[in-house]
Every structure is written in structure tokens, then in C-alpha cells.
Design a protein around this motif. Sequence first.
Motif, PDB file in Angstrom:
ATOM      1  N   ALA A  28       0.898  -1.001  -0.141  1.00  0.00           N
ATOM      2  CA  ALA A  28      -0.107   0.053   0.054  1.00  0.00           C
ATOM      3  C   ALA A  28       0.747   1.408   0.069  1.00  0.00           C
ATOM      4  N   ASP A  32       1.086   4.066  -2.961  1.00  0.00           N
ATOM      5  CA  ASP A  32       0.808   5.546  -2.523  1.00  0.00           C
ATOM      6  C   ASP A  32       1.869   6.614  -3.129  1.00  0.00           C
ATOM      7  N   THR A  95      -2.898   9.506  -3.937  1.00  0.00           N
ATOM      8  CA  THR A  95      -3.671   8.343  -3.141  1.00  0.00           C
ATOM      9  C   THR A  95      -3.130   8.221  -1.699  1.00  0.00           C
ATOM     10  N   ARG A  97      -4.194   4.974   1.110  1.00  0.00           N
ATOM     11  CA  ARG A  97      -4.644   3.857   1.318  1.00  0.00           C
ATOM     12  C   ARG A  97      -4.954   3.425   2.776  1.00  0.00           C
ATOM     13  N   GLN A 118     -10.015  -2.358   2.087  1.00  0.00           N
ATOM     14  CA  GLN A 118      -9.063  -1.603   1.524  1.00  0.00           C
ATOM     15  C   GLN A 118      -9.896  -0.313   1.107  1.00  0.00           C
ATOM     16  N   VAL A 120      -9.296   3.440  -0.641  1.00  0.00           N
ATOM     17  CA  VAL A 120      -8.460   4.380  -1.226  1.00  0.00           C
ATOM     18  C   VAL A 120      -8.931   5.812  -1.581  1.00  0.00           C
ATOM     19  N   ALA A 122      -8.460   8.907  -3.420  1.00  0.00           N
ATOM     20  CA  ALA A 122      -7.843   9.794  -4.519  1.00  0.00           C
ATOM     21  C   ALA A 122      -8.182  10.937  -4.751  1.00  0.00           C
ATOM     22  N   LEU A 171      -5.138  -0.415  -7.859  1.00  0.00           N
ATOM     23  CA  LEU A 171      -5.736  -0.587  -6.512  1.00  0.00           C
ATOM     24  C   LEU A 171      -4.992  -1.735  -5.731  1.00  0.00           C
TER      25      LEU A 171
END
Length: 171
Positions: A28, A32, A95, A97, A118, A120, A122, A171
Motif C-alpha cells: 500500500a 501511494d 492516493t 490507502r 481497503q 483508497v 484519490a 488498486l
Amino acid sequence: MTETLPVPAASVADARVVRAIELIWREAALLDAKDYEAWQRLYAEDALYVIPIDRDAEDFDDVLNMVHDDARMRELRVRRMTEGYAIAAVDSAITVRTVSRFVPTDVGDGSVSIKASQIVVAYKRGRHDLWAADVDYVVRLGADGAEDRLARKVVRLINADEAVPAAGFLL
């Protein structure tokens, strides 16, 4: 329909599960940071990265998927994201996460399967978008933590069966 929760195969305090969760968090953070080269090195050579349209799908070869990447396809995707030719990569979103709600479903000496959630967030051009998913991971454990690799990642978006906007990020 009410989903039956999996019975944990082991405690999240199990050292093997901790290693798997740490790898998932590292993934993650790399995503990012848009460090896609390092991201793809987290995957085993025979690993699959899938985003199915049908949340209940298990056989991804016979259904329509948003993403169905083996090593070759991950490499091509990373190349598009890093070489600057894809407009989505040039103007990609920032992003953040959060990966949480870890439930180990199978724990062995060589691998750990985990279900997680998860979120996210954005941000692009003054707009925030939210992506939420249930994620199934299989982490292949190496001789030590440095050799642990993702063997499978299936991202089941909560709105996968609806129109999903294009994402200029993974993702």
C-alpha cells in the motif's frame, strides 16, 4: 444476502500472519508513493493481480475482469504507468490507502491467505474519489521476511458491477 464471515485460521499475532500483513502494508505504501517498479517486485513470478467485475467470481479466466494481470501484464502496466505515455499516468491522482480488517483464512508454513478491507482516497483536480473493496491476498512466505511475495491479490470493489470510473492508479 448476509455474508458469512470466515473463521480465522490463526490469530493476527501469529508471526506468519504478521509478516503477511507487513507485506500488504508495504505494498500500500509503495502504491501511494507511485513506486511501481518496487511494487511489482513484491509479486511472485507466477502471481495474479485481479479486479473482477463479479464480486463472487473465483475462476477469473472465464469471466470479465477489470484487471487480470500475470507477471507479463503487470510489467506492461507498470511500463505504461512510468514511461509517461499514458495520460492517466502523467496526471495521476494522489492516493492514500488504508488496508485493515485482516482475517487470516489459511495459514501454513509456506503461505498465508488473508481477507482484508481497503479504502483508497484519490485526489485529483480538486476532487476526492473514494474506492472501497474487500481484498483477498495470498502471501508466499520465504526463508525470511525479505523473501516474502504476493502470490495473489483479488480486489473486489464494492461497486464492481456498476459503472466504475477509470483509475490512473493501481488498486
